[in-house]
Enzyme design. Structure first.
Site, PDB file in Angstrom:
ATOM      1  N   GLY A  34       0.796  -1.227   0.000  1.00 55.93           N
ATOM      2  CA  GLY A  34       0.000   0.000   0.000  1.00 55.93           C
ATOM      3  C   GLY A  34       0.827   1.275   0.000  1.00 55.93           C
ATOM      4  CD  GLU A  35       6.024   1.735   2.491  1.00 55.81           C
ATOM      5  OE1 GLU A  35       6.922   1.960   1.650  1.00 55.81           O
ATOM      6  OE2 GLU A  35       6.256   1.352   3.651  1.00 55.81           O
ATOM      7  NE  ARG A  90     -19.003  15.532   2.552  1.00 51.61           N
ATOM      8  CZ  ARG A  90     -19.280  14.543   1.710  1.00 51.61           C
ATOM      9  NH1 ARG A  90     -20.519  14.295   1.379  1.00 51.61           N
ATOM     10  NH2 ARG A  90     -18.321  13.808   1.200  1.00 51.61           N
ATOM     11  CD  GLN A  91     -16.488  15.456  11.723  1.00 54.86           C
ATOM     12  OE1 GLN A  91     -17.361  14.860  11.102  1.00 54.86           O
ATOM     13  NE2 GLN A  91     -16.531  15.596  13.045  1.00 54.86           N
ATOM     14  CG  HIS A 125     -23.056  23.846   6.877  1.00 51.50           C
ATOM     15  ND1 HIS A 125     -23.558  22.806   7.605  1.00 51.50           N
ATOM     16  CD2 HIS A 125     -24.023  24.789   6.843  1.00 51.50           C
ATOM     17  CE1 HIS A 125     -24.782  23.105   7.993  1.00 51.50           C
ATOM     18  NE2 HIS A 125     -25.086  24.295   7.544  1.00 51.50           N
ATOM     19  CE  LYS A 191     -28.734  16.364   3.133  1.00 48.03           C
ATOM     20  NZ  LYS A 191     -27.697  16.127   2.110  1.00 48.03           N
ATOM     21  NE  ARG A 193     -26.013  13.478   5.191  1.00 45.53           N
ATOM     22  CZ  ARG A 193     -25.985  12.636   4.172  1.00 45.53           C
ATOM     23  NH1 ARG A 193     -26.018  11.338   4.393  1.00 45.53           N
ATOM     24  NH2 ARG A 193     -25.927  13.082   2.930  1.00 45.53           N
ATOM     25  CG  ASP A 217     -26.371  18.927  -3.342  1.00 45.03           C
ATOM     26  OD1 ASP A 217     -25.948  19.984  -2.831  1.00 45.03           O
ATOM     27  OD2 ASP A 217     -26.734  17.948  -2.662  1.00 45.03           O
TER      28      ASP A 217
HETATM   29  C1  R5P Z   1     -24.238  17.691   1.890  1.00 44.18           C
HETATM   30  O1  R5P Z   1     -25.005  18.437   2.459  1.00 44.18           O
HETATM   31  C2  R5P Z   1     -23.974  17.773   0.424  1.00 44.18           C
HETATM   32  O2  R5P Z   1     -24.363  18.991  -0.116  1.00 44.18           O
HETATM   33  C3  R5P Z   1     -24.638  16.648  -0.352  1.00 44.18           C
HETATM   34  O3  R5P Z   1     -26.038  16.829  -0.359  1.00 44.18           O
HETATM   35  C4  R5P Z   1     -24.309  15.309   0.254  1.00 44.18           C
HETATM   36  O4  R5P Z   1     -22.954  15.220   0.584  1.00 44.18           O
HETATM   37  C5  R5P Z   1     -24.677  14.212  -0.711  1.00 44.18           C
HETATM   38  O5  R5P Z   1     -24.325  12.984  -0.162  1.00 44.18           O
HETATM   39  P1  R5P Z   1     -25.061  11.649  -0.598  1.00 44.18           P
HETATM   40  O6  R5P Z   1     -25.012  11.577  -2.082  1.00 44.18           O
HETATM   41  O7  R5P Z   1     -24.236  10.572   0.066  1.00 44.18           O
HETATM   42  O8  R5P Z   1     -26.445  11.710  -0.034  1.00 44.18           O
END
Ligand code: R5P
Length: 293
Positions: A34-35, A90-91, A125, A191, A193, A217
């Site tokens: 894996g290197e 995202r994190q 975000h 949404k 999640r 998106d």
């Molecule tokens: C998150 O809010 C992003 O804008 C996308 O909506 C999200 O990452 C999409 O992820 P997935 O296709 O796994 O639902």
């Protein structure tokens, strides 16, 4: 010089043409354990732009560590990273005590390797700009939503444009940007999640019966967000559902599930190489690189 990797060759060639510069590729070798071994051109000019998107991010972060440090040793004095897709965005906070704030750490790491980082529609975000995690105007965040908007508008007669649908509140920015010069109107869903593959999408109360719609998106990964949005749209009796995303990650059987959910066509930019690519980000990146000089 533009330095790129073979698996991003189409965008690399397009970008080198736009930049009117020499293009060279980094040779990569994966050892059985894996290197990774990399080989760069042995003599580099003082100004180098490295193209590397961070889809499949973990290997690529190691590649950037090795390539960035080696580029400096080989003569690059001003090193820019053009990373059309920036992962780990995202994190952006510790949702549970003890969690790593990956966004801050990854951007900080890239900032330690490169003088500048140029990217497209990073998932910002809770922060307003890349500056908050990469101070000194060294991070440049572009948006490809207007390019997607122009593509979408070109697919319909001007008097019968489709309705844009952002699948969550964060997508409002892409709906707005895609509509700015095209006259495309849009709406934004809510949404919830609950897990990686467990999302629900609620449409606002608005009569959209018989409309052509395009879900827009920044990124599609598992495709669950789009599948749920498409299900909600079908219940409202729309005429057709197409999808436009900047970053087509689409893991596993995501595209098949989208089609089963009633999606007709999937369009994306070439920020991430995928069979759905219809819009190139090369001129957008080239302009930003020139502006940084
Ligand atoms: C998150 O809010 C992003 O804008 C996308 O909506 C999200 O990452 C999409 O992820 P997935 O296709 O796994 O639902």
């Amino acid at each position: 010089m533009l330095l790129a990797f073979a698996d991003e060759s189409p965008l690399a060639h397009a970008l080198a043409r736009e930049m009117d510069c020499e293009l060279a590729f980094v040779e990569t070798h994966h050892f059985p354990d894996g290197e990774i071994k990399l080989r760069l051109p042995p003599a580099l000019p003082p100004r180098v732009v490295m193209l590397r998107g961070l889809q499949q991010p973990n290997d690529r972060l190691v590649q950037l560590m090795l390539a960035g440090r080696t580029a400096r040793e080989l003569g690059a004095r001003h090193l820019t990273l053009a990373s059309p897709y920036l992962a780990y965005m995202r994190q952006d906070m510790a949702f549970q005590p003890g969690e790593a704030v990956s966004q801050r750490i990854v951007v900080g790491f890239l900032g330690s390797l490169f003088d500048r980082v140029i990217t497209i529609d990073p998932h910002l975000h809770r922060i307003a700009s890349l500056d908050e995690v990469m101070p000194g105007s060294r991070g440049v965040a572009l948006t490809a939503a207007p390019l997607l908007g122009a593509w979408i508008a070109s697919q319909w007669p001007a008097d019968a444009l489709p309705l844009l649908v952002g699948p969550d509140e964060e997508a409002e920015q892409w709906v707005r940007a895609a509509g700015e010069r095209t006259g495309l109107q849009g709406l934004v869903c809510r949404k919830t999640r609950r897990g990686d593959r467990d999302v629900t999408v609620e449409l606002p109360a608005q009569d959209i019966t018989g409309r052509d719609v395009v879900i827009i998106d920044d990124v599609a990964s598992t495709g669950h967000t789009i599948v749920q949005a498409a299900a909600a749209l079908r219940e409202r009796g729309v005429a057709s559902i197409d999808v436009a995303v900047v970053h087509a990650l689409f893991g596993g059987d995501a595209i098949e599930r989208l089609m089963q959910a009633g999606v007709r066509r999937v369009w994306s930019t070439d920020a991430v190489p995928h069979s759905s690519n219809v819009v190139t980000v090369a001129p957008l990146l080239a302009r930003a690189i020139a502006d940084c000089d």
